[in-house]
Design a protein around this motif. Structure first.
Motif, PDB file in Angstrom:
ATOM      1  N   ARG A 128     112.213 135.474 -13.092  1.00  0.00           N
ATOM      2  CA  ARG A 128     112.291 134.030 -12.659  1.00  0.00           C
ATOM      3  C   ARG A 128     113.984 133.303 -13.217  1.00  0.00           C
ATOM      4  O   ARG A 128     114.585 132.885 -11.979  1.00  0.00           O
ATOM      5  CB  ARG A 128     111.294 132.950 -13.422  1.00  0.00           C
TER       6      ARG A 128
ATOM      7  N   ALA B 264     112.280 120.683 -17.070  1.00  0.00           N
ATOM      8  CA  ALA B 264     111.884 121.174 -15.505  1.00  0.00           C
ATOM      9  C   ALA B 264     113.294 120.778 -14.994  1.00  0.00           C
ATOM     10  O   ALA B 264     113.710 121.770 -13.980  1.00  0.00           O
ATOM     11  CB  ALA B 264     111.009 119.759 -14.994  1.00  0.00           C
ATOM     12  N   LEU B 265     114.058 119.756 -15.328  1.00  0.00           N
ATOM     13  CA  LEU B 265     115.546 119.228 -14.708  1.00  0.00           C
ATOM     14  C   LEU B 265     116.221 120.939 -14.955  1.00  0.00           C
ATOM     15  O   LEU B 265     117.035 121.256 -13.905  1.00  0.00           O
ATOM     16  CB  LEU B 265     116.458 118.438 -15.124  1.00  0.00           C
TER      17      LEU B 265
ATOM     18  N   GLU C 129     115.041 124.511 -12.840  1.00  0.00           N
ATOM     19  CA  GLU C 129     115.427 123.869 -12.126  1.00  0.00           C
ATOM     20  C   GLU C 129     116.790 124.585 -11.576  1.00  0.00           C
ATOM     21  O   GLU C 129     117.900 125.225 -11.155  1.00  0.00           O
ATOM     22  CB  GLU C 129     115.323 122.479 -11.299  1.00  0.00           C
TER      23      GLU C 129
ATOM     24  N   THR D 165     112.719 128.755  -5.781  1.00  0.00           N
ATOM     25  CA  THR D 165     113.196 128.008  -6.948  1.00  0.00           C
ATOM     26  C   THR D 165     112.618 126.731  -6.294  1.00  0.00           C
ATOM     27  O   THR D 165     113.104 126.189  -5.084  1.00  0.00           O
ATOM     28  CB  THR D 165     114.278 127.710  -7.279  1.00  0.00           C
ATOM     29  N   PRO D 166     111.236 126.158  -7.130  1.00  0.00           N
ATOM     30  CA  PRO D 166     110.577 124.951  -6.368  1.00  0.00           C
ATOM     31  C   PRO D 166     111.294 123.746  -7.887  1.00  0.00           C
ATOM     32  O   PRO D 166     112.058 123.838  -8.049  1.00  0.00           O
ATOM     33  CB  PRO D 166     109.041 124.918  -7.085  1.00  0.00           C
ATOM     34  N   ALA D 167     111.452 122.264  -6.400  1.00  0.00           N
ATOM     35  CA  ALA D 167     112.374 121.488  -7.161  1.00  0.00           C
ATOM     36  C   ALA D 167     111.380 121.591  -8.130  1.00  0.00           C
ATOM     37  O   ALA D 167     110.766 119.473  -7.902  1.00  0.00           O
ATOM     38  CB  ALA D 167     111.963 120.051  -5.825  1.00  0.00           C
ATOM     39  N   TYR D 168     111.419 121.678  -9.564  1.00  0.00           N
ATOM     40  CA  TYR D 168     110.710 121.616 -10.555  1.00  0.00           C
ATOM     41  C   TYR D 168     110.889 119.934 -10.981  1.00  0.00           C
ATOM     42  O   TYR D 168     110.353 119.289 -11.753  1.00  0.00           O
ATOM     43  CB  TYR D 168     110.408 122.040 -11.620  1.00  0.00           C
ATOM     44  N   SER D 169     112.139 119.115 -10.932  1.00  0.00           N
ATOM     45  CA  SER D 169     112.435 118.501 -11.393  1.00  0.00           C
ATOM     46  C   SER D 169     111.499 116.631 -10.303  1.00  0.00           C
ATOM     47  O   SER D 169     111.513 115.896 -10.855  1.00  0.00           O
ATOM     48  CB  SER D 169     113.868 117.724 -11.194  1.00  0.00           C
ATOM     49  N   GLN D 170     111.331 117.807  -9.281  1.00  0.00           N
ATOM     50  CA  GLN D 170     110.546 116.243  -8.537  1.00  0.00           C
ATOM     51  C   GLN D 170     109.163 116.359  -8.561  1.00  0.00           C
ATOM     52  O   GLN D 170     108.368 114.921  -8.557  1.00  0.00           O
ATOM     53  CB  GLN D 170     110.606 116.242  -6.785  1.00  0.00           C
ATOM     54  N   SER D 171     108.675 117.711  -8.157  1.00  0.00           N
ATOM     55  CA  SER D 171     107.494 117.857  -8.902  1.00  0.00           C
ATOM     56  C   SER D 171     107.223 117.194 -10.355  1.00  0.00           C
ATOM     57  O   SER D 171     105.576 116.880 -10.350  1.00  0.00           O
ATOM     58  CB  SER D 171     106.508 119.137  -8.390  1.00  0.00           C
TER      59      SER D 171
ATOM     60  N   GLN E 249     105.405 124.781 -12.276  1.00  0.00           N
ATOM     61  CA  GLN E 249     105.114 124.025 -12.190  1.00  0.00           C
ATOM     62  C   GLN E 249     103.691 123.118 -12.711  1.00  0.00           C
ATOM     63  O   GLN E 249     103.387 122.308 -13.620  1.00  0.00           O
ATOM     64  CB  GLN E 249     105.044 123.248 -10.593  1.00  0.00           C
TER      65      GLN E 249
END
Lengths: 513, 96
Positions: A197, A224-225, A228, A245-251, A490
């Motif tokens: 990852r 998460a931030l 990301e 890369t998912p938007a970890y900080s959003q999800s 996530q």
């Protein structure tokens, strides 16, 4: 209340709102390091002036209305194993004491392009081999919760600097638990992402099929931030996954529904400290109160995890560390002294007429390799190189290395089967809270067994997260480990955030250091 | 499998390490303990199990065959313990 008591996400909001400047925040971080690190010993070096200059640049760009990176203005510490061309990368080893990498690791480059402020390089077990940071050739790091105790390792500096409130965010690496274990022992959140990852380009290799870079912080949102910022495919690492890369900080703040949590019975068997057991069971009960169903799962081969790991990791290490030959970079023995030694040995052998001894004398080149490596590496690194060389040598390869790789597959298959029924597996990170410094330095096998709960995730390549879930009576943090199927970071982050919304363990701070 | 001092000496040469008398003694004992522990792997039935060398079993990754910039010689040599302007210097390999 110190600025650094706030979470990274809060600080980011304050920076965006113009309530604080990055220079102010960076100065607060440097002041805190100055005040506390004499006792904690988390940092091998700090980049005070360069950090303030970078912070100032970010403030100027922000004032000009420029688009900034997702970590803009936040102080971040980096484990001294990721190449940074602006300074030395030592791996806390004498071997690399003066090594200045000619290029940046992808993770360091990504941090810079996210506009993070790199404040310093953290201590670790030499070449990331160990679980207490006591194998650092440079200095001890102490656990901020009790200075007589180890912070864990190998990312001990990375976890201790977050626990002591020196930085809100920190980068570690995890080969057999080296992020999750120190995070657990220091009472912070740490994640080992799925293998592949995060790019390993420019990460000084220990065991390449197991090494993974990951974030440490005090909250799941902060982790998460940071994840990301560092995750993503990298063409320069051929094992890097081609996954967006998912938007970890959003999800991270979206709760999980109908969560199914797996519990492994063997993880609660003999050997688990009763205070740890209580805290971990209570944490699982918190998830039940949040609507999760708990189910027993089986990982029958995980009990062989440590054995498989201590064949595979040293084997890879013995091969990776062959590059330290005293010729290309790193420590080289004194040549004049070496030649004098050779002459003296030769003289003695010919005087005693020992032809066999003379024939077996190491040539100058071999002698240079052997002396350079003997002088440059510490005891644990030598032990692992020896173990790995042994396991890979003719006659033993099938019995050890190949066998361990087969057991590795069985461990992975157990997980695949378990994850058909559950979304996450919850359990302890370590069998006990932080141990005393010096307690295990003469017992390598006992030290290896500390990795019992963490190595399997590395062998299987899965993501795992550790977060504080209680304290012992002596006031030491206790960690909860969550594991998920590949690429489900996530899910881990959301679950950790849900827990932190309901509990306040993560808001506790160590006694003043 | 018992680890003898001779084995440790042989492995130390393969590993290009020079161990002192004390180190040899300690290494023999500690490797014996650790190898004794990992010997439990032999209990596991692995009949027909494919070895798993990597966590993510990716296939070959190919790069475009194009010329790209490489590390300049000067930079590559910048950390060398001993070098001239052309390469790394090591003790004589052949003869004395």
């Amino acid at each position: 209340m110190s600025l650094l008591d706030r979470s990274a996400c809060q600080l980011l909001a304050d920076l965006k709102a113009g309530e604080i400047s990055s220079v102010e925040l960076t100065q607060a971080s440097l002041d805190r390091i100055e005040a506390a690190d004499e006792k904690v010993g988390a940092f091998l070096q700090q980049s005070g002036r360069a950090a303030l200059a970078a912070a100032e640049q970010i403030d100027v760009r922000r004032a000009a209305g420029e688009q900034l990176g997702i970590l803009a203005g936040l102080p971040v510490a980096v484990k001294d194993v990721l190449c940074d061309s602006t300074t030395t990368t030592t791996c806390a080893s004498k071997m690399l004491a003066n090594f200045r990498p000619p290029y940046d690791s992808t993770v360091v480059a990504k941090l810079r392009s996210a506009d993070a402020v790199l404040v310093g390089r953290t201590n670790m077990d030499e070449f990331a081999m160990g679980g207490s940071t006591e194998n650092s050739a440079v200095q001890l790091t102490r656990n901020p919760w009790d200075l007589q105790r180890a912070p864990g390792g190998s990312s001990g500096g990375a976890a201790a600097c977050v626990a002591a409130g020196m930085v809100p965010l920190s980068i570690g690496t995890d080969t057999g638990g080296s992020i999750r274990q120190p995070a657990g022992l220091c009472g912070v959140v740490g994640m080992k992402p799925t293998y592949g990852r995060v790019s390993r380009y420019g990460l000084v290799a220990f065991a390449s099929s197991l090494d993974q870079v990951g974030p440490l912080a005090r909250t799941a949102e902060d982790v998460a931030l940071l994840l990301e910022a560092i995750a993503g495919h990298d063409p320069r690492d051929s094992t890097s996954l081609e996954e967006a890369t998912p938007a970890y900080s959003q999800s991270v703040s979206k709760p999980l529904e109908n969560m199914r949590i797996g519990v492994v019975k063997e993880q609660f068997a003999t050997g688990l400290n009763s205070e740890v057991e209580t805290a971990v069971r209570d944490a699982i009960a918190v998830y039940e109160s949040l609507g999760a169903t708990v189910k027993e799962v089986e990982l029958p081969h995980s009990k062989y995890g440590v054995a498989a790991y201590y064949v595979i990791a040293p084997s890879e290490a013995s091969s990776n560390l062959a590059r330290y030959d005293g010729a290309h970079y790193g420590h080289r023995t004194d040549q004049a002294e070496m030649m004098a030694e050779l002459e003296a040995e030769r003289k003695q052998l010919s005087e005693s007429g020992d032809q066999r001894g003379l024939d077996n004398l190491d040539t100058p080149l071999i002698r240079m390799y052997r002396r350079s490596r003997a002088e440059g590496f510490g005891p644990e690194v030598k032990r692992r190189i020896m173990l790995g060389t042994y396991a890979l040598s003719a006659g033993y390869y099938d019995a050890y290395y190949l066998k361990a790789l087969k057991v590795r597959r069985l461990i992975r298959q157990d997980y695949d089967k378990a994850f058909e029924d559950v979304d996450l597996i919850a359990g302890p990170v370590t069998a006990s809270p932080a141990f005393k410094l010096g307690e295990m330095v003469d017992d390598p096998l006992a030290m290896y067994l500390v990795d019992l709960y963490t190595v399997s995730a590395n062998l299987a390549g899965l993501p795992g997260l550790s977060m504080p879930c209680g304290f012992s009576e002596a006031g030491l943090p206790i960690g909860l480990q969550l594991q998920a199927p590949p690429l489900k970071e996530q899910r881990l982050l959301k679950a950790a955030h849900m827990y932190q919304q309901t509990t306040d363990w993560h808001t506790r701070r160590p006694p003043e250091t | 499998m018992a680890i003898t001092r001779e084995t440790v000496e042989k492995v130390a040469l393969l590993a290009r390490l020079k161990l002192s008398e004390t180190e040899l003694e300690k290494m023999t004992e500690q490797m014996g303990q650790i190898v004794g522990y990992v010997d439990q792997l032999s209990e596991v039935d692995t009949e027909g199990v494919e070895p798993m060398a990597h966590a993510v079993e990716v296939t070959n990754v190919f790069a475009e065959d194009v010329v790209a910039e490489s590390l300049p010689r000067e930079q590559a040599l910048s950390n060398a313990p001993s070098s001239n302007e052309r390469g790394y210097l090591v003790p004589a390999v052949l003869g004395d």
